[in-house]
Design an enzyme around this catalytic site. Structure first.
Site, PDB file in Angstrom:
ATOM      1  N   MET A 126      15.202 -15.531 -29.687  1.00 43.43           N
ATOM      2  CA  MET A 126      15.407 -16.860 -30.411  1.00 43.43           C
ATOM      3  C   MET A 126      15.044 -16.831 -31.758  1.00 43.43           C
ATOM      4  O   MET A 126      15.766 -17.471 -32.688  1.00 43.43           O
ATOM      5  CB  MET A 126      14.362 -17.524 -29.552  1.00 43.43           C
ATOM      6  CG  MET A 126      14.891 -17.884 -27.959  1.00 43.43           C
ATOM      7  SD  MET A 126      13.685 -19.057 -27.270  1.00 43.43           S
ATOM      8  CE  MET A 126      12.282 -18.068 -26.593  1.00 43.43           C
ATOM      9  N   HIS A 185      21.349 -30.302 -29.987  1.00 42.78           N
ATOM     10  CA  HIS A 185      22.727 -30.074 -29.311  1.00 42.78           C
ATOM     11  C   HIS A 185      23.666 -28.844 -29.960  1.00 42.78           C
ATOM     12  O   HIS A 185      23.129 -28.369 -31.027  1.00 42.78           O
ATOM     13  CB  HIS A 185      23.831 -31.146 -29.535  1.00 42.78           C
ATOM     14  CG  HIS A 185      25.123 -31.377 -29.041  1.00 42.78           C
ATOM     15  ND1 HIS A 185      25.301 -31.187 -27.766  1.00 42.78           N
ATOM     16  CD2 HIS A 185      26.319 -30.642 -29.828  1.00 42.78           C
ATOM     17  CE1 HIS A 185      26.689 -31.133 -27.749  1.00 42.78           C
ATOM     18  NE2 HIS A 185      27.322 -30.775 -28.710  1.00 42.78           N
ATOM     19  N   PRO A 246       5.897 -23.721 -20.172  1.00 43.87           N
ATOM     20  CA  PRO A 246       4.520 -23.660 -19.627  1.00 43.87           C
ATOM     21  C   PRO A 246       3.791 -22.538 -18.912  1.00 43.87           C
ATOM     22  O   PRO A 246       2.778 -21.951 -19.158  1.00 43.87           O
ATOM     23  CB  PRO A 246       4.781 -24.855 -18.299  1.00 43.87           C
ATOM     24  CG  PRO A 246       5.811 -25.479 -18.991  1.00 43.87           C
ATOM     25  CD  PRO A 246       6.475 -24.765 -19.741  1.00 43.87           C
ATOM     26  N   GLU A 248       4.850 -19.482 -19.780  1.00 43.61           N
ATOM     27  CA  GLU A 248       4.746 -18.387 -20.815  1.00 43.61           C
ATOM     28  C   GLU A 248       3.369 -18.730 -21.267  1.00 43.61           C
ATOM     29  O   GLU A 248       2.515 -17.743 -21.701  1.00 43.61           O
ATOM     30  CB  GLU A 248       5.725 -18.476 -22.077  1.00 43.61           C
ATOM     31  CG  GLU A 248       5.790 -17.769 -23.091  1.00 43.61           C
ATOM     32  CD  GLU A 248       6.725 -17.744 -24.039  1.00 43.61           C
ATOM     33  OE1 GLU A 248       6.516 -17.549 -25.223  1.00 43.61           O
ATOM     34  OE2 GLU A 248       7.750 -18.463 -23.942  1.00 43.61           O
ATOM     35  N   ARG A 274     -26.550   1.808 -27.833  1.00 42.66           N
ATOM     36  CA  ARG A 274     -26.851   2.080 -29.509  1.00 42.66           C
ATOM     37  C   ARG A 274     -28.270   1.809 -29.721  1.00 42.66           C
ATOM     38  O   ARG A 274     -28.826   0.837 -29.478  1.00 42.66           O
ATOM     39  CB  ARG A 274     -25.853   0.986 -30.049  1.00 42.66           C
ATOM     40  CG  ARG A 274     -25.902   0.864 -31.620  1.00 42.66           C
ATOM     41  CD  ARG A 274     -25.558   2.556 -32.112  1.00 42.66           C
ATOM     42  NE  ARG A 274     -25.678   2.279 -33.609  1.00 42.66           N
ATOM     43  CZ  ARG A 274     -25.690   3.319 -34.730  1.00 42.66           C
ATOM     44  NH1 ARG A 274     -25.310   4.555 -34.006  1.00 42.66           N
ATOM     45  NH2 ARG A 274     -25.609   3.186 -35.823  1.00 42.66           N
ATOM     46  N   GLN A 285     -33.280 -10.280 -29.849  1.00 43.86           N
ATOM     47  CA  GLN A 285     -32.962 -11.579 -29.224  1.00 43.86           C
ATOM     48  C   GLN A 285     -31.599 -12.035 -29.821  1.00 43.86           C
ATOM     49  O   GLN A 285     -30.752 -12.805 -28.904  1.00 43.86           O
ATOM     50  CB  GLN A 285     -34.055 -12.586 -29.451  1.00 43.86           C
ATOM     51  CG  GLN A 285     -33.925 -14.089 -29.292  1.00 43.86           C
ATOM     52  CD  GLN A 285     -34.895 -14.896 -29.556  1.00 43.86           C
ATOM     53  OE1 GLN A 285     -34.809 -15.312 -30.964  1.00 43.86           O
ATOM     54  NE2 GLN A 285     -35.877 -15.331 -28.764  1.00 43.86           N
ATOM     55  N   GLY A 346     -20.223  -1.356 -37.659  1.00 45.44           N
ATOM     56  CA  GLY A 346     -19.099  -0.525 -38.436  1.00 45.44           C
ATOM     57  C   GLY A 346     -18.306  -0.059 -37.215  1.00 45.44           C
ATOM     58  O   GLY A 346     -17.114   0.165 -37.689  1.00 45.44           O
ATOM     59  N   GLY A 369       4.600 -18.031 -28.681  1.00 48.69           N
ATOM     60  CA  GLY A 369       4.390 -18.941 -27.501  1.00 48.69           C
ATOM     61  C   GLY A 369       4.063 -20.202 -28.052  1.00 48.69           C
ATOM     62  O   GLY A 369       4.012 -21.296 -26.987  1.00 48.69           O
ATOM     63  N   GLY A 370       4.244 -20.608 -29.313  1.00 51.45           N
ATOM     64  CA  GLY A 370       3.751 -21.723 -29.898  1.00 51.45           C
ATOM     65  C   GLY A 370       2.540 -21.999 -30.548  1.00 51.45           C
ATOM     66  O   GLY A 370       1.464 -21.485 -29.874  1.00 51.45           O
TER      67      GLY A 370
END
Length: 385
Positions: A126, A185, A246, A248, A274, A285, A346, A369-370
């Site tokens: 498209m 059209h 919709p 998609e 880690r 925290q 990192g 998809g928009g």
């Protein structure tokens, strides 16, 4: 939070897909990313598994009408492993419905068995270099020959996903001039074999993410398309292009929430192992609060996406609802995955860690998809604004 949309049958399907990914995808995925192309034989294996023919009637070799939940599970399991099936979701979830909804009986017999078997992969063309979301601006043309046996297709397309691994391409082209009253059209859809004379691949575009899926430029130079390959009615293509949006957008949302869920799991595993200043990163925290915020956002998002899946199953997913889900899903996933990458420090920027792939792959969700801006426009119109 506990989910309620899946049954024991769905979970058995999930176990099968998880095993398939472990055996057939994960060992090869790094090479596919380097090649920017998955092994074409993967789709034949998926066909043998029975997952290429969702909603294809049994008489054409498919599984018959099925719930979208099965495709959602495949997306969830791919994100869990931080891998992808190339343009599988494009072919099966986005392009196939055009054939199911628009093809006549002869066309279904000609194409659907091959699609179900994984022998015919699909892409859709498209977008053009100067035409993105404004599909009414499509300039590619298809002119009917003097003898009425074929159309002559000319033009170019860009950002076409999966074209190099596809045998059939649905092409949107202009068959009649637009009118001042109606720019939409005159567009028509054609099913074009990718080995047609004059069907040419341009550059394979280099993306920052989704690198196992090829994205290409296409050119059509006097491609002869038999009239038997017109999909639906001439000049009514624009209305067809909107019918599957919709679903998609729901599929993009499923991918987004699945990636965010996986990101939280990867971050949790990393911060637990880690050590910083003599204790796990998870002991701080800030780490706990960040992951708590992410988990809460994703729980809310998952409930919204699950409601969209339920709407889709019931045939009640509206364009506005799909736009709301996609907007919230893609924006939320972007925030969550960014936070989870930050917790990796990192190492989060290194592609050897799956969080880096999720980060790069997820960014495009707010575009294709928009765009998020287009979603906001659709939602605003639904509000009467």
């Amino acid at each position: 939070m506990k989910r309620s949309i899946y049954t024991e049958e769905h979970e058995a399907f999930r176990a099968m897909i998880r095993d398939f990914i472990a055996k057939e995808v994960e060992p090869h995925f790094a090479q596919w990313e380097q090649d920017n192309l998955v092994d074409r034989d993967l789709f034949r294996k998926l066909g043998a598994l029975g997952v290429m023919g969702f909603d294809i009637p049994e008489e054409y070799g498919g599984a018959g009408e099925t719930s979208y939940k099965y495709q959602a599970i495949i997306t969830e399991e791919s994100a869990r492993a931080a891998v992808s099936f190339g343009h599988y979701s494009v072919s099966t979830g986005i392009v196939l419905p055009y054939l199911l909804n628009l093809a006549n009986e002869e066309q279904k017999q000609r194409w659907l068995p091959g699609v179900a078997a994984g022998e015919l992969m699909l892409c859709v063309a498209m977008t053009e270099p100067g035409t993105g979301s404004d599909l009414a601006g499509i300039r590619a043309s298809a002119k009917l020959s003097d003898d009425g046996t074929h159309y002559v297709l000319n033009g170019s397309k860009t950002f076409i996903t999966g074209a190099r691994n596809s045998e059939l391409c649905i092409v949107a082209a202009r068959t009649s001039p637009a009118t001042p009253e109606n720019r939409r059209h005159g567009l028509s859809l054609f099913v074009v074999p990718t080995d047609s004379e004059g069907f040419e691949y341009g550059r394979k575009l280099e993306k920052i993410g989704l690198r196992s899926s090829d994205t290409s430029e296409l050119a059509f130079n006097d491609v002869k398309v038999p009239v038997e390959n017109l999909l639906g009615k001439q000049d009514e293509g624009f209305s067809y292009l909107g019918q599957n949006l919709p679903r998609e957008r729901l599929s993009i949302s499923v991918g987004a929430v699945s990636a965010a869920t996986a990101a939280i799991r990867f971050a949790k595993e990393y911060v637990t192992e880690r050590q910083v200043f003599g204790k796990p990163v998870a002991a701080f925290q800030n780490t706990k609060f960040v992951l708590a915020e992410c988990a809460t956002e994703v729980a809310a998002l998952q409930a919204m996406v699950d409601q969209g899946i339920a709407f889709d199953d019931a045939g009640e997913l509206t364009p506005a609802d799909a736009a709301k889900i996609k907007l919230f899903a893609t924006e939320t996933a972007g925030r969550v995955i960014d936070k989870c990458l930050q917790l990796h420090g990192g190492y989060g920027y290194m592609l050897e860690y799956p969080i880096a792939r999720l980060y790069a792959d997820t960014r495009v969700n707010r575009i294709y998809g928009g765009t998020s801006e287009v979603m906001k426009t659709i939602i605003a119109k639904d509000l009467g604004l």
